[in-house]
Design an enzyme around this catalytic site. Structure first.
Site, PDB file in Angstrom:
ATOM      1  N   ASP A  19       0.828  -1.208   0.000  1.00 27.03           N
ATOM      2  CA  ASP A  19       0.000   0.000   0.000  1.00 27.03           C
ATOM      3  C   ASP A  19       0.857   1.250   0.000  1.00 27.03           C
ATOM      4  O   ASP A  19       0.513   2.256  -0.605  1.00 27.03           O
ATOM      5  CB  ASP A  19      -0.891   0.016   1.230  1.00 27.03           C
ATOM      6  CG  ASP A  19      -2.068  -0.918   1.053  1.00 27.03           C
ATOM      7  OD1 ASP A  19      -2.934  -0.952   1.924  1.00 27.03           O
ATOM      8  OD2 ASP A  19      -2.094  -1.609   0.018  1.00 27.03           O
TER       9      ASP A  19
ATOM     10  N   GLU B 298       3.847   1.649  -1.332  1.00 28.79           N
ATOM     11  CA  GLU B 298       4.366   1.891  -2.682  1.00 28.79           C
ATOM     12  C   GLU B 298       3.274   2.481  -3.590  1.00 28.79           C
ATOM     13  O   GLU B 298       3.521   3.366  -4.392  1.00 28.79           O
ATOM     14  CB  GLU B 298       4.908   0.590  -3.292  1.00 28.79           C
ATOM     15  CG  GLU B 298       6.248   0.194  -2.710  1.00 28.79           C
ATOM     16  CD  GLU B 298       6.634  -1.244  -3.056  1.00 28.79           C
ATOM     17  OE1 GLU B 298       7.759  -1.440  -3.506  1.00 28.79           O
ATOM     18  OE2 GLU B 298       5.797  -2.144  -2.872  1.00 28.79           O
TER      19      GLU B 298
ATOM     20  N   SER C  41     -28.394 -21.761   4.220  1.00 29.03           N
ATOM     21  CA  SER C  41     -27.528 -22.895   3.899  1.00 29.03           C
ATOM     22  C   SER C  41     -28.260 -24.187   4.251  1.00 29.03           C
ATOM     23  O   SER C  41     -29.448 -24.162   4.563  1.00 29.03           O
ATOM     24  CB  SER C  41     -26.203 -22.770   4.618  1.00 29.03           C
ATOM     25  OG  SER C  41     -26.436 -22.547   5.965  1.00 29.03           O
ATOM     26  N   LEU C  42     -27.552 -25.280   4.208  1.00 30.81           N
ATOM     27  CA  LEU C  42     -28.194 -26.572   4.474  1.00 30.81           C
ATOM     28  C   LEU C  42     -27.581 -27.192   5.713  1.00 30.81           C
ATOM     29  O   LEU C  42     -26.395 -27.014   5.979  1.00 30.81           O
ATOM     30  CB  LEU C  42     -27.949 -27.517   3.296  1.00 30.81           C
ATOM     31  CG  LEU C  42     -28.607 -27.162   1.967  1.00 30.81           C
ATOM     32  CD1 LEU C  42     -28.005 -27.970   0.841  1.00 30.81           C
ATOM     33  CD2 LEU C  42     -30.106 -27.429   2.057  1.00 30.81           C
TER      34      LEU C  42
ATOM     35  N   GLU D 165     -29.961 -34.499  -5.408  1.00 24.01           N
ATOM     36  CA  GLU D 165     -29.146 -33.708  -6.339  1.00 24.01           C
ATOM     37  C   GLU D 165     -27.706 -33.642  -5.846  1.00 24.01           C
ATOM     38  O   GLU D 165     -27.485 -33.586  -4.652  1.00 24.01           O
ATOM     39  CB  GLU D 165     -29.712 -32.267  -6.393  1.00 24.01           C
ATOM     40  CG  GLU D 165     -31.182 -32.222  -6.757  1.00 24.01           C
ATOM     41  CD  GLU D 165     -31.897 -30.948  -6.291  1.00 24.01           C
ATOM     42  OE1 GLU D 165     -31.224 -29.920  -6.082  1.00 24.01           O
ATOM     43  OE2 GLU D 165     -33.128 -31.005  -6.130  1.00 24.01           O
TER      44      GLU D 165
ATOM     45  N   LYS E   8     -24.350 -32.089  -4.594  1.00 24.53           N
ATOM     46  CA  LYS E   8     -24.070 -30.798  -3.959  1.00 24.53           C
ATOM     47  C   LYS E   8     -22.804 -30.233  -4.598  1.00 24.53           C
ATOM     48  O   LYS E   8     -21.693 -30.652  -4.288  1.00 24.53           O
ATOM     49  CB  LYS E   8     -23.893 -30.956  -2.448  1.00 24.53           C
ATOM     50  CG  LYS E   8     -23.715 -29.632  -1.753  1.00 24.53           C
ATOM     51  CD  LYS E   8     -23.830 -29.781  -0.252  1.00 24.53           C
ATOM     52  CE  LYS E   8     -23.799 -28.443   0.449  1.00 24.53           C
ATOM     53  NZ  LYS E   8     -22.561 -27.705   0.252  1.00 24.53           N
TER      54      LYS E   8
ATOM     55  N   ARG F 224     -24.846 -14.510  -2.856  1.00 23.30           N
ATOM     56  CA  ARG F 224     -25.567 -14.898  -1.649  1.00 23.30           C
ATOM     57  C   ARG F 224     -25.402 -13.881  -0.524  1.00 23.30           C
ATOM     58  O   ARG F 224     -26.343 -13.577   0.195  1.00 23.30           O
ATOM     59  CB  ARG F 224     -25.077 -16.266  -1.191  1.00 23.30           C
ATOM     60  CG  ARG F 224     -25.688 -16.699   0.096  1.00 23.30           C
ATOM     61  CD  ARG F 224     -25.407 -18.162   0.370  1.00 23.30           C
ATOM     62  NE  ARG F 224     -26.067 -18.556   1.575  1.00 23.30           N
ATOM     63  CZ  ARG F 224     -25.472 -18.628   2.759  1.00 23.30           C
ATOM     64  NH1 ARG F 224     -24.196 -18.365   2.855  1.00 23.30           N
ATOM     65  NH2 ARG F 224     -26.145 -18.964   3.825  1.00 23.30           N
TER      66      ARG F 224
ATOM     67  N   LYS G 139     -33.930 -33.274  -0.909  1.00 23.65           N
ATOM     68  CA  LYS G 139     -35.001 -32.314  -0.632  1.00 23.65           C
ATOM     69  C   LYS G 139     -36.333 -33.045  -0.647  1.00 23.65           C
ATOM     70  O   LYS G 139     -36.554 -33.873  -1.546  1.00 23.65           O
ATOM     71  CB  LYS G 139     -35.032 -31.236  -1.724  1.00 23.65           C
ATOM     72  CG  LYS G 139     -33.728 -30.470  -1.857  1.00 23.65           C
ATOM     73  CD  LYS G 139     -33.755 -29.503  -3.032  1.00 23.65           C
ATOM     74  CE  LYS G 139     -32.391 -28.818  -3.159  1.00 23.65           C
ATOM     75  NZ  LYS G 139     -32.256 -28.061  -4.407  1.00 23.65           N
TER      76      LYS G 139
HETATM   77  S1  IVH Z   1     -30.519 -25.928  -2.233  1.00 22.06           S
HETATM   78  C1  IVH Z   1     -32.241 -23.362   1.168  1.00 22.06           C
HETATM   79  N1  IVH Z   1     -29.383 -27.535  -3.922  1.00 22.06           N
HETATM   80  O1  IVH Z   1     -25.020 -25.726  -0.931  1.00 22.06           O
HETATM   81  C2  IVH Z   1     -31.800 -24.284   0.083  1.00 22.06           C
HETATM   82  N2  IVH Z   1     -27.970 -26.080  -2.665  1.00 22.06           N
HETATM   83  O2  IVH Z   1     -25.034 -25.472   2.134  1.00 22.06           O
HETATM   84  C3  IVH Z   1     -30.334 -24.249  -0.127  1.00 22.06           C
HETATM   85  N3  IVH Z   1     -25.579 -26.244  -3.174  1.00 22.06           N
HETATM   86  O3  IVH Z   1     -25.697 -22.321  -0.457  1.00 22.06           O
HETATM   87  C4  IVH Z   1     -29.898 -24.460  -1.491  1.00 22.06           C
HETATM   88  N4  IVH Z   1     -25.773 -27.796  -4.730  1.00 22.06           N
HETATM   89  O4  IVH Z   1     -24.461 -23.030  -2.567  1.00 22.06           O
HETATM   90  C5  IVH Z   1     -29.179 -26.572  -3.000  1.00 22.06           C
HETATM   91  N5  IVH Z   1     -28.528 -28.992  -5.483  1.00 22.06           N
HETATM   92  C6  IVH Z   1     -28.325 -28.037  -4.579  1.00 22.06           C
HETATM   93  C7  IVH Z   1     -27.024 -27.540  -4.257  1.00 22.06           C
HETATM   94  C8  IVH Z   1     -26.899 -26.559  -3.283  1.00 22.06           C
HETATM   95  C9  IVH Z   1     -24.926 -27.019  -4.059  1.00 22.06           C
HETATM   96  C10 IVH Z   1     -24.923 -25.290  -2.259  1.00 22.06           C
HETATM   97  C11 IVH Z   1     -25.512 -23.898  -2.263  1.00 22.06           C
HETATM   98  C12 IVH Z   1     -25.945 -23.636  -0.863  1.00 22.06           C
HETATM   99  C13 IVH Z   1     -25.128 -24.607  -0.101  1.00 22.06           C
HETATM  100  C14 IVH Z   1     -25.865 -24.985   1.170  1.00 22.06           C
END
Ligand code: IVH
Length: 668
Positions: free
Chosen positions: A33, A35, A82-83, A114, A116, A137, A282
């Site tokens: 910074d 420089e 998130s999940l 699905e 992840k 996000r 899901k």
């Molecule tokens: S559903 C509220 N579906 O995982 C429902 N998420 O830990 C949340 N992700 O932020 C999203 N594949 O970035 C969903 N088939 C999928 C996903 C998925 C990857 C990521 C997503 C989310 C994070 C949750």
């Protein structure tokens, strides 16, 4: 002579442009910074001295240039949560059990399964089929407006021509980079996920377009009209609208089959073109999803089943004791650096004193270390065969590094002493706890100061710039800009994000105080009850904390912890000072609900609906639930086999009593 000066000037301008871009667009400065500041000063001095020198690219003209760190903020219509994670069959059974309990239902569920994808999620708002906003996000409620960057991704349609597209819909999915494309740029990024994230947040969309990003769609947020029955139908429709969806999406009918599929898929994951770190399950029926709703940070209707962790063996070089925000002493093994699944691990948690005793873990031992996804690596077991005769049992310190004697709390329910040893929580009086409290204060779910990371807090603590949270708002930026690795630009960025953090909601403020047992969810409940900072302050000034016990969700543990917190003079000083400095917004009361200011209590078993669902139905309509019969209660709802005492109390106080039918009529 003038030509010579001009040449030098132009060269400096060019250099300035390059570094300005590196700094703002890529967040990867190539010079310090200092420089950078000197370069700017050189240019300005030349311009002062030689009035003929002019450039639209001069720092005098580019000041106010909005850095990519500060994209415009954009509120998601529906939160991006998130999940929760599952690691084994037990977790899955538990997940399904909770759902069935909530729905008060016994029939098995069908799941949309699905992959992840390990990337960065994004939300795309289509208005009448036109891609209008593209948002990252962010903290889940508010992201950054990166529409033009997202538009450079070929898999994202700019226009959906199909008739059945809802008037307004937020389509969500994952931005990622394929493994083969990552190979070409891997020297610049730690992993594919970082590459995707870095590229998405470029100031100039042209830069984003240079990295071949992909987008797979998988869910919706806000939707103006929803005609789909199942998640799997929605996934099919996404395809017809022109989105890419995963080729591996599937519908599965039982947890047993989920486990089998997971085992098969885990072996196949390496064949995929992109990184995945588990499977997402899901509940397929969207109406059930709607009923299930969300907890504070995740949907009840979905779970991520992670792939099993990676293991490695390494030697313990030392055992450090770390003190957490609530005073828990956590032993951490410093191990010889070892690569576990692509990440170099040099620390592994040993959890607590009892765990060390139980596994007889010693310095010098060779241990098996596990790293599962984003969870902190931990020591699984000792390889006793490798132990030499000289090693000694580990002596767990009985004093906190701050000097206080530590304690083990007695748990009244289990009638056992805690496995965790802790520094008696004297708050800011323990230096170790104090730093952790400040780190908690600035964290994302609390005050959320972007530009102030944990490392910086530690540094400022060592330099005695910060002792208490309020000191953050009284920093000497002149001093900071002269620190090694800093400069006027980064100091002013820090100032900007600190100033920005002053506007905060009451629940986040309460959470930021780091009171033991007061997590986000409890903070929200307390904020709902106290409504504004003035009345929150009154609760402890007038010693009314006990009253909180009447609120559903707050128990004796929380009340005791709050009382303890507010007995401490420093804590009181911190809260009062912060409430002067910060601009704490009143808790938004849902105006839309027809049950505003109406309180309910349930007794007895309800038909076809769980208590939890009944509670969220009331809360959705802005009503509240209380946990005892007092004058403040408006309605007592009675199910099957109610507690007679409660009914009697209600009658005596003249409280209205409703049957379940009357209650649901009131809702509809
Ligand atoms: S559903 C509220 N579906 O995982 C429902 N998420 O830990 C949340 N992700 O932020 C999203 N594949 O970035 C969903 N088939 C999928 C996903 C998925 C990857 C990521 C997503 C989310 C994070 C949750």
């Amino acid at each position: 002579m003038n030509k010579e000066v001009e040449k030098i000037y132009k060269k400096k301008i060019k250099e300035f442009q390059k570094h300005n871009k590196l700094y703002y667009d890529k967040s990867t400065p190539a010079i310090s910074d200092r420089e950078f500041d000197e370069l700017k000063a050189d240019i300005i001095n030349l311009e002062k001295k030689y009035s003929f020198l002019r450039s639209t690219k001069s720092p005098t003209d580019t000041i106010g240039f909005k850095p990519s760190k500060n994209f415009e903020k954009f509120k998601h219509k529906e939160q991006m949560l998130s999940l929760s994670n599952a690691f084994d069959k037990k977790d899955l059974i538990n997940f399904e059990k909770k759902i069935l309990n909530y729905l008060n239902n016994k029939t098995a569920l069908e799941y949309s399964v699905e992959p992840k994808i390990d990337g960065i999620s994004a939300s795309l708002t289509y208005l009448n089929g036109n891609l209008t906003y593209g948002v990252s996000r962010g903290d889940g409620s508010e992201g950054e407006l990166i529409t033009n960057n997202l538009k450079t991704i070929k898999d994202i349609p700019h226009k959906i021509l199909k008739k059945n597209i809802p008037k307004e819909i937020e389509i969500r999915g994952e931005v990622f980079i394929e493994k083969k494309d990552f190979e070409n740029i891997k020297d610049n990024f730690a992993n594919p996920r970082n590459a995707a994230s870095g590229s998405l947040r470029q100031k100039d969309p042209k830069e984003t377009s240079k990295i071949p990003l992909k987008f797979i769609a998988y869910t919706f947020g806000f939707i103006s009209e929803n005609k789909f029955k199942n998640q799997s139908d929605f996934l099919n429709e996404l395809k017809s609208w022109g989105f890419l969806t995963s080729d591996y999406n599937k519908v599965i009918k039982s947890t047993d089959e989920l486990v089998v599929f997971h085992q098969q898929f885990e072996k196949k994951r390496f064949e995929l073109n992109y990184d995945i770190d588990g499977l997402v399950y899901k509940v397929n029926n969207l109406q059930l999803q709607k009923r299930l709703g969300f907890t504070s940070n995740a949907p009840r209707w979905a779970i991520a089943h992670k792939f099993s962790a990676d293991h490695a063996y390494s030697e313990i070089l030392n055992i450090d004791i770390q003190v957490g925000r609530t005073g828990a002493l956590t032993p951490v093994a410093k191990v010889k650096p070892v690569n576990i699944g692509g990440v170099v691990v040099s620390n592994a948690t040993l959890h607590n004193e009892d765990e060390i005793i139980r596994k007889d873990i010693r310095v010098g031992d060779t241990v098996k270390i596990e790293r599962a996804g984003d969870v902190i690596p931990h020591v699984l077991e000792v390889d006793i065969k490798k132990r030499d005769g000289k090693s000694k049992k580990f002596n767990f310190p009985k004093k906190c590094p701050c000097g206080f004697d530590t304690i083990k709390e007695f748990n009244k329910i289990t009638k056992k002493y805690d496995a965790v040893r802790r520094c008696p929580d004297k708050g800011f009086e323990c230096e170790k706890i104090a730093v952790e409290k400040i780190k908690h204060f600035i964290s994302k779910d609390a005050i959320n100061i972007d530009g102030l990371g944990k490392k910086v807090v530690e540094k400022f603590w060592d330099l005695k710039f910060i002792k208490l949270p309020q000191d953050i708002y009284n920093l000497d930026y002149q001093k900071i800009s002269s620190l090694d690795g800093w400069g006027s630009q980064s100091a002013s960025n820090l100032k900007f994000s600190i100033e920005n953090s002053k506007k905060v909601t009451l629940d986040k403020f309460i959470f930021s105080l780091g009171i033991r047992h007061i997590g986000i969810e409890n903070a929200k409940i307390i904020a709902d009850f106290t409504k504004n900072i003035k009345s929150f302050l009154n609760f402890f000034k007038k010693k009314k904390i006990k009253e909180l016990i009447n609120i559903d969700g707050i128990g004796e543990t929380q009340v005791k912890s709050l009382e303890k917190f507010f007995q401490n003079k420093t804590n009181i000083k911190v809260v009062e000072k912060l409430s002067e400095i910060l601009n704490i917004k009143d808790r938004e009361v849902k105006n839309k609900g027809k049950l505003k200011n109406v309180s309910f209590m349930f007794t007895g078993k309800l038909q076809n609906i769980s208590r939890a669902e009944a509670k969220s139905l009331i809360e959705e309509n802005a009503g509240s639930i209380v946990s005892s019969v007092t004058k403040k209660l408006d309605y007592l709802v009675i199910g099957e086999k109610p507690t007679n005492r409660k009914v009697e109390q209600a009658k005596n106080l003249g409280i209205k009593i409703l049957t379940q039918k009357e209650w649901s009529d009131l809702l509809n």
